[in-house]
Enzyme design. Structure first.
Site, mmCIF file in Angstrom:
data_model
loop_
_atom_site.group_PDB
_atom_site.id
_atom_site.type_symbol
_atom_site.label_atom_id
_atom_site.label_comp_id
_atom_site.label_asym_id
_atom_site.label_seq_id
_atom_site.Cartn_x
_atom_site.Cartn_y
_atom_site.Cartn_z
ATOM 1 N N CYS A 13 -24.349 26.960 -21.058
ATOM 2 C CA CYS A 13 -24.531 26.403 -19.097
ATOM 3 C C CYS A 13 -25.600 25.935 -18.314
ATOM 4 O O CYS A 13 -26.821 25.566 -18.752
ATOM 5 C CB CYS A 13 -23.947 28.331 -18.928
ATOM 6 S SG CYS A 13 -23.914 28.143 -16.922
ATOM 7 N N CYS A 85 -19.484 26.118 -17.898
ATOM 8 C CA CYS A 85 -19.747 25.805 -16.269
ATOM 9 C C CYS A 85 -19.642 24.498 -16.644
ATOM 10 O O CYS A 85 -19.974 23.434 -17.039
ATOM 11 C CB CYS A 85 -20.852 26.063 -15.470
ATOM 12 S SG CYS A 85 -22.259 25.530 -15.841
ATOM 13 N N CYS A 92 -24.210 17.763 -20.499
ATOM 14 C CA CYS A 92 -24.013 18.571 -22.186
ATOM 15 C C CYS A 92 -25.064 16.829 -23.073
ATOM 16 O O CYS A 92 -24.557 16.505 -22.969
ATOM 17 C CB CYS A 92 -22.563 18.634 -22.653
ATOM 18 S SG CYS A 92 -22.591 19.403 -24.331
#
Length: 146
Positions: A13, A85, A92
């Site tokens: 997240c 999220c 990422c």
């Protein structure tokens, strides 16, 4: 007979304060025999006390968790990364080896709670997302191979 190795799953997240912590807690509680769960953030925002509170209401204690940066778990040989999220999904990090990244977005309870008229209304947002995350975790690990 050798014991089957658990799947190592990272729940990622933005700040590792709420949704990813809930996912780790649920996975540890509901799927601990199949999954070795971790959570981290692309930033660290500290553990959200309302996330701790609503998870405790559901019988899951995450009070000893701490907000971790993804770099702290970079050496773990994960089988999957689950972004919970949109911001984490879009940002990422690249892991040392190629692995599947699955995005399952959940609403951000602190953001929703900001405009709540009461504490009970604010906690309602946390409870709804907690329960949505639980339903997702209940489908693991099968839903990871989809």
């Amino acid at each position: 007979m050798a014991q089957k190795e658990k799947l190592k799953v990272l729940f990622l997240c933005t700040g590792n304060s709420c949704r990813s912590q809930m996912a780790e807690g649920w996975a540890r509680t509901l799927k601990g025999n199949e999954i070795e769960p971790y959570s981290a953030g692309i930033e660290t925002h500290g553990l959200n006390p309302n996330a701790v509170r609503v998870m405790r209401e559901a019988g899951v204690d995450i009070s000893q968790h701490r907000s971790k940066h993804v770099d702290e778990v970079a050496d773990v040989p994960f089988d999957y990364v689950v972004t919970v999220c949109g911001h984490a999904n879009e940002n990422c990090p690249i892991f040392p080896r190629k692995l599947p990244v699955i995005h399952v977005g959940f609403d951000d309870p602190p953001k929703l709670a900001r405009n709540a008229a009461s504490e009970e209304e604010a906690l309602g947002h946390y409870r709804r997302v907690r329960d949505q995350i639980r339903r997702f975790i209940e489908g693991l690990p099968k839903s990871l191979q989809a």
